[in-house]
Design a protein around this motif. Sequence first.
Motif, PDB file in Angstrom:
ATOM      1  N   GLY A 220     -91.901-100.786 -41.766  1.00 53.87           N
ATOM      2  CA  GLY A 220     -92.432 -99.568 -42.371  1.00 53.87           C
ATOM      3  C   GLY A 220     -93.862 -99.261 -41.990  1.00 53.87           C
ATOM      4  O   GLY A 220     -94.541 -98.483 -42.663  1.00 53.87           O
ATOM      5  N   LYS A 221     -94.349 -99.811 -40.859  1.00 52.06           N
ATOM      6  CA  LYS A 221     -95.733 -99.585 -40.450  1.00 52.06           C
ATOM      7  C   LYS A 221     -95.988 -98.124 -40.091  1.00 52.06           C
ATOM      8  O   LYS A 221     -96.999 -97.544 -40.488  1.00 52.06           O
ATOM      9  CB  LYS A 221     -96.091-100.501 -39.270  1.00 52.06           C
ATOM     10  N   SER A 222     -95.082 -97.529 -39.308  1.00 52.69           N
ATOM     11  CA  SER A 222     -95.273 -96.136 -38.904  1.00 52.69           C
ATOM     12  C   SER A 222     -95.178 -95.195 -40.094  1.00 52.69           C
ATOM     13  O   SER A 222     -95.938 -94.227 -40.205  1.00 52.69           O
ATOM     14  CB  SER A 222     -94.238 -95.756 -37.835  1.00 52.69           C
ATOM     15  N   THR A 223     -94.251 -95.477 -40.996  1.00 52.84           N
ATOM     16  CA  THR A 223     -94.135 -94.669 -42.213  1.00 52.84           C
ATOM     17  C   THR A 223     -95.401 -94.799 -43.045  1.00 52.84           C
ATOM     18  O   THR A 223     -95.897 -93.814 -43.618  1.00 52.84           O
ATOM     19  CB  THR A 223     -92.905 -95.111 -43.034  1.00 52.84           C
ATOM     20  N   LEU A 224     -95.948 -96.010 -43.119  1.00 48.67           N
ATOM     21  CA  LEU A 224     -97.191 -96.229 -43.858  1.00 48.67           C
ATOM     22  C   LEU A 224     -98.331 -95.450 -43.221  1.00 48.67           C
ATOM     23  O   LEU A 224     -99.141 -94.830 -43.922  1.00 48.67           O
ATOM     24  CB  LEU A 224     -97.524 -97.722 -43.884  1.00 48.67           C
ATOM     25  N   ALA A 225     -98.406 -95.452 -41.872  1.00 49.49           N
ATOM     26  CA  ALA A 225     -99.448 -94.694 -41.182  1.00 49.49           C
ATOM     27  C   ALA A 225     -99.335 -93.210 -41.504  1.00 49.49           C
ATOM     28  O   ALA A 225    -100.347 -92.543 -41.769  1.00 49.49           O
ATOM     29  CB  ALA A 225     -99.344 -94.922 -39.671  1.00 49.49           C
ATOM     30  N   ASN A 226     -98.118 -92.676 -41.492  1.00 48.26           N
ATOM     31  CA  ASN A 226     -97.919 -91.264 -41.823  1.00 48.26           C
ATOM     32  C   ASN A 226     -98.343 -90.967 -43.261  1.00 48.26           C
ATOM     33  O   ASN A 226     -98.962 -89.944 -43.545  1.00 48.26           O
ATOM     34  CB  ASN A 226     -96.448 -90.887 -41.632  1.00 48.26           C
ATOM     35  N   MET A 227     -97.998 -91.869 -44.165  1.00 48.96           N
ATOM     36  CA  MET A 227     -98.324 -91.665 -45.571  1.00 48.96           C
ATOM     37  C   MET A 227     -99.833 -91.683 -45.795  1.00 48.96           C
ATOM     38  O   MET A 227    -100.386 -90.855 -46.529  1.00 48.96           O
ATOM     39  CB  MET A 227     -97.652 -92.744 -46.422  1.00 48.96           C
ATOM     40  N   LEU A 228    -100.526 -92.612 -45.146  1.00 49.87           N
ATOM     41  CA  LEU A 228    -101.977 -92.702 -45.299  1.00 49.87           C
ATOM     42  C   LEU A 228    -102.687 -91.518 -44.651  1.00 49.87           C
ATOM     43  O   LEU A 228    -103.741 -91.077 -45.115  1.00 49.87           O
ATOM     44  CB  LEU A 228    -102.486 -94.015 -44.701  1.00 49.87           C
ATOM     45  N   HIS A 229    -102.100 -91.016 -43.561  1.00 54.39           N
ATOM     46  CA  HIS A 229    -102.709 -89.880 -42.871  1.00 54.39           C
ATOM     47  C   HIS A 229    -102.408 -88.566 -43.574  1.00 54.39           C
ATOM     48  O   HIS A 229    -103.196 -87.618 -43.480  1.00 54.39           O
ATOM     49  CB  HIS A 229    -102.209 -89.827 -41.426  1.00 54.39           C
TER      50      HIS A 229
END
Length: 368
Positions: A220-229
């Motif tokens: 879920g790293k990419s999903t986390l990056a999207n969420m934080l951005h």
Amino acid sequence: MTERIEIPAQASFDPTSLRPLGWNDHFDRELAAMNPGPGRVARVISVQRGLFLVSDGGREWLCSPAGRLLHGATGDYPVTGDWVLADDVVATAIIPRKNLLSRGEAGARGTQAKTAHRAQPIAANLDTVFIVCGLDRDFNLRRLERYMTLVHNCGLSPVVVLTKADLHRDPEEFRLEAESIAFGVPVALTSLPDGAGVNELGRYLAPGRTVAMLGSSGAGKSTLANMLHGSDIRATSEVSKSVGKGRHTTTTRELIRMPQGGMLMDNPGIREIAFHEDGQGADSAFADILELSAECRFADCSHDLEPGCAVRRAVEAGELDPARLESYHKMKRELRYLSDRRTKGASRAEKERWQGLALMRKDLNRRR
């Protein structure tokens, strides 16, 4: 298309434009000590098949490595997060790093003959490492221990990030489990549907700060990056119904400027967590065992068969998980072997390891 940059006669940079990328007083001092020649200071945003995408805060362009970087030692080759001097469209030198996140070469874990002499650099000049673990089949306390040992070994500060909290009715149970092994390490729960964890993690991405994410494929790293951005900056895929885990989507390491002001680096999934050098990472990751060991009868207690061992006593009393102690022993053996092999050579290290085991048994029999 590659943009040509006019380079002045001496190293130049604008601290105002570089500071949002992570430039600070440390690099000011390092650059001054280098007495650099011509070049423009820039940060490596990503490495792409022998080319570097670099930025000076105002523009981005592609550079190729100078011959001395291309043919020099592995540690002299720029990685994502490095600061470099770029002469025209060639990276000519690396400004000394503040730190380096690296692991042992792939395929080294589990084979002591190969246990990692080659480092695989991941990123340089970091402030924090997010250890990302999905609350699906990816959740594994022993793996988290290895990640924390790796990060501590590199002299960096980890944060455990548990993603996909929405998959469970009571995700707090997982946080408590993670906190039971993550002494002194923050543990955050995140969930895409309600944005849980965004504010908690956002403070690590303050202006001038750099964070890298580590974790298995589909954690879920990419999903986390999207969420934080707050927008879709990284490709993601749905959870696989057959294995109950997310699919691998990230293939490159790239620094992303975040709205909080800092930089975030996504990272391809790591299949195995191999070490490549000895360090104090295990003591930091297993702080509870280190604290208990202060009460052992013998200062050099190995927490195996010695009488008066406070660590073994805690296991017998149900205060310490025996699986955690076994994990500690396993990593300490790996790290000791790496240290011996680096200083003594492989054959001598292996011979001394067996001699040491024999002497230890004799010593234990004497102490009884």
